[in-house]
Scaffold this motif. Sequence first.
Motif, mmCIF file in Angstrom:
data_model
loop_
_atom_site.group_PDB
_atom_site.id
_atom_site.type_symbol
_atom_site.label_atom_id
_atom_site.label_comp_id
_atom_site.label_asym_id
_atom_site.label_seq_id
_atom_site.Cartn_x
_atom_site.Cartn_y
_atom_site.Cartn_z
ATOM 1 N N VAL A 1 0.819 -1.218 0.000
ATOM 2 C CA VAL A 1 0.000 0.000 0.000
ATOM 3 C C VAL A 1 0.855 1.270 0.000
ATOM 4 O O VAL A 1 0.646 2.154 -0.846
ATOM 5 N N PRO A 2 1.841 1.433 0.907
ATOM 6 C CA PRO A 2 2.647 2.668 0.840
ATOM 7 C C PRO A 2 3.422 2.827 -0.467
ATOM 8 O O PRO A 2 3.467 3.926 -1.038
ATOM 9 N N VAL A 3 4.031 1.737 -0.944
ATOM 10 C CA VAL A 3 4.787 1.836 -2.197
ATOM 11 C C VAL A 3 3.865 2.213 -3.348
ATOM 12 O O VAL A 3 4.196 3.071 -4.187
ATOM 13 N N MET A 4 2.688 1.595 -3.398
ATOM 14 C CA MET A 4 1.756 1.872 -4.482
ATOM 15 C C MET A 4 1.277 3.323 -4.448
ATOM 16 O O MET A 4 1.250 4.009 -5.485
ATOM 17 N N ILE A 5 0.918 3.829 -3.275
ATOM 18 C CA ILE A 5 0.380 5.183 -3.172
ATOM 19 C C ILE A 5 1.456 6.214 -3.496
ATOM 20 O O ILE A 5 1.217 7.166 -4.257
ATOM 21 N N VAL A 6 2.646 6.055 -2.939
ATOM 22 C CA VAL A 6 3.715 7.029 -3.173
ATOM 23 C C VAL A 6 4.122 7.054 -4.650
ATOM 24 O O VAL A 6 4.207 8.119 -5.274
ATOM 25 N N CYS A 7 4.367 5.880 -5.216
ATOM 26 C CA CYS A 7 4.786 5.824 -6.620
ATOM 27 C C CYS A 7 3.671 6.290 -7.556
ATOM 28 O O CYS A 7 3.933 6.977 -8.550
ATOM 29 N N LEU B 1 3.879 9.397 -10.127
ATOM 30 C CA LEU B 1 3.605 9.168 -11.546
ATOM 31 C C LEU B 1 2.422 10.016 -12.003
ATOM 32 O O LEU B 1 2.436 10.581 -13.110
ATOM 33 N N GLY B 2 1.394 10.120 -11.166
ATOM 34 C CA GLY B 2 0.255 10.958 -11.510
ATOM 35 C C GLY B 2 0.626 12.427 -11.607
ATOM 36 O O GLY B 2 0.120 13.148 -12.481
ATOM 37 N N TYR B 3 1.524 12.887 -10.736
ATOM 38 C CA TYR B 3 1.986 14.277 -10.814
ATOM 39 C C TYR B 3 2.715 14.527 -12.128
ATOM 40 O O TYR B 3 2.533 15.572 -12.771
ATOM 41 N N TYR B 4 3.544 13.555 -12.533
ATOM 42 C CA TYR B 4 4.271 13.710 -13.801
ATOM 43 C C TYR B 4 3.299 13.802 -14.978
ATOM 44 O O TYR B 4 3.453 14.665 -15.848
ATOM 45 N N VAL B 5 2.283 12.952 -14.991
ATOM 46 C CA VAL B 5 1.312 12.976 -16.085
ATOM 47 C C VAL B 5 0.517 14.272 -16.060
ATOM 48 O O VAL B 5 0.180 14.836 -17.113
ATOM 49 N N LEU C 1 -0.952 3.469 -18.843
ATOM 50 C CA LEU C 1 -1.131 3.195 -17.423
ATOM 51 C C LEU C 1 -2.389 2.384 -17.150
ATOM 52 O O LEU C 1 -2.483 1.692 -16.137
ATOM 53 N N PHE C 2 -3.361 2.473 -18.045
ATOM 54 C CA PHE C 2 -4.608 1.751 -17.863
ATOM 55 C C PHE C 2 -4.497 0.280 -18.255
ATOM 56 O O PHE C 2 -5.389 -0.511 -17.951
ATOM 57 N N ILE C 3 -3.413 -0.101 -18.935
ATOM 58 C CA ILE C 3 -3.317 -1.463 -19.476
ATOM 59 C C ILE C 3 -3.466 -2.541 -18.399
ATOM 60 O O ILE C 3 -4.223 -3.504 -18.579
ATOM 61 N N PRO C 4 -2.776 -2.453 -17.247
ATOM 62 C CA PRO C 4 -2.973 -3.505 -16.230
ATOM 63 C C PRO C 4 -4.418 -3.630 -15.765
ATOM 64 O O PRO C 4 -4.870 -4.725 -15.438
ATOM 65 N N GLY C 5 -5.153 -2.508 -15.752
ATOM 66 C CA GLY C 5 -6.551 -2.575 -15.347
ATOM 67 C C GLY C 5 -7.442 -3.203 -16.397
ATOM 68 O O GLY C 5 -8.557 -3.632 -16.075
ATOM 69 N N ILE D 1 -0.834 0.132 -9.544
ATOM 70 C CA ILE D 1 -0.172 1.424 -9.547
ATOM 71 C C ILE D 1 -0.596 2.281 -10.739
ATOM 72 O O ILE D 1 -0.753 3.502 -10.612
ATOM 73 N N GLY D 2 -0.818 1.668 -11.901
ATOM 74 C CA GLY D 2 -1.173 2.454 -13.077
ATOM 75 C C GLY D 2 -2.541 3.098 -12.954
ATOM 76 O O GLY D 2 -2.705 4.304 -13.196
ATOM 77 N N PHE D 3 -3.527 2.310 -12.556
ATOM 78 C CA PHE D 3 -4.889 2.845 -12.400
ATOM 79 C C PHE D 3 -4.915 3.930 -11.329
ATOM 80 O O PHE D 3 -5.562 4.968 -11.487
ATOM 81 N N THR D 4 -4.189 3.706 -10.215
ATOM 82 C CA THR D 4 -4.144 4.703 -9.148
ATOM 83 C C THR D 4 -3.470 5.981 -9.626
ATOM 84 O O THR D 4 -3.896 7.088 -9.269
ATOM 85 N N ALA D 5 -2.424 5.850 -10.442
ATOM 86 C CA ALA D 5 -1.754 7.037 -10.975
ATOM 87 C C ALA D 5 -2.688 7.851 -11.862
ATOM 88 O O ALA D 5 -2.665 9.088 -11.833
ATOM 89 N N VAL D 6 -3.522 7.190 -12.651
ATOM 90 C CA VAL D 6 -4.482 7.904 -13.494
ATOM 91 C C VAL D 6 -5.484 8.663 -12.629
ATOM 92 O O VAL D 6 -5.860 9.805 -12.941
ATOM 93 N N LEU D 7 -5.923 8.064 -11.529
ATOM 94 C CA LEU D 7 -6.839 8.757 -10.614
ATOM 95 C C LEU D 7 -6.177 10.007 -10.028
ATOM 96 O O LEU D 7 -6.788 11.081 -9.968
ATOM 97 N N PHE D 8 -4.930 9.875 -9.611
ATOM 98 C CA PHE D 8 -4.217 11.036 -9.065
ATOM 99 C C PHE D 8 -4.013 12.110 -10.138
ATOM 100 O O PHE D 8 -4.132 13.308 -9.856
#
Length: 313
Positions: A102-108, A112-116, A130-134, A191-198
Amino acid sequence: MTTLTTTPDGSAAPRSAPPASPAPAARRPRQGGTVLAVPALAWYLVFMVGPLLAIFVIAALHWPGMLQPVSFAGLDNVRVVLDDPAFWDAVRNTAVQLAVAVPVMIVCAFMLGYYVAQRPPGHRVIRYLLFIPGLISTPAKAMVFYAALSPDGLLNGGLESVGLGSLADAWLASPSTALACLIALDIWAGIGFTAVLFAARLGSVPDELGEAAQLDGAGHWRTMWSVHFPVIRDYVGVVTMLQFLWTLFGSAQHVLLLTQGGPGTSSTTLSFLVYQKAFIAADLGYSQTVGVILFLVGLVGLLTIRRVFRQNY
């Protein structure tokens, strides 16, 4: 309105018109929201609260299989669970999984979401990637990791090709690495789906905040954590809750497809233990006792995350 009236001596005198009657007060809309919510409320009570109560009831029964006679067990199932070494192994594995994934996923994902959200070249393509794994089913994800981590898979082949064949291992069949492989799968899948949300949430933050911070000499790292993170802190808390619940309750499918909880109990988690005892060992009382413990762990975890992020809802 003023009108003229005639006095007895023949002169005209002004006379005020009677005041107009007040306009009727605007009617307030009727409160019909409760009636509209009845179907959804009934559905929630039947299919959410009902199964939750059933878990507590079954946890107090001795039920050795779906078609077997049922007897009242009281707290015997709790004693059996707490005396079982496999349960404590599952508790340890679940704690490690949550503490790492959970911490690694949220931080990364936030980084990644900030970069996008900064709209770099090709940012639209990055969002789709980033959506591919989902978009991949869980069995397909498991097959990808099995192909990479099997004894003759991609990882061992890559190590041998660079002269590090001594590091090759049966990653999914080794007690020291099986749980780590499952944690890696959890992170990769979420991580990819979460990054898109961020990225979507960060896109609504006014650009003036970041520009003002950069004018004051702040770099991207400081702007990301000192400006943007506090603005969407509540949203980060919500996403953390969702990923916590998904990791806690959804890990059983990865364990089932890749390791079956082994070797031994080295990769058994609480959610997989519920499945194993219910559908393999046919001990429903034990299974739902672990389910009650899992429910309490989830509840305490959610309250803790709310407090950490100071949620106000």
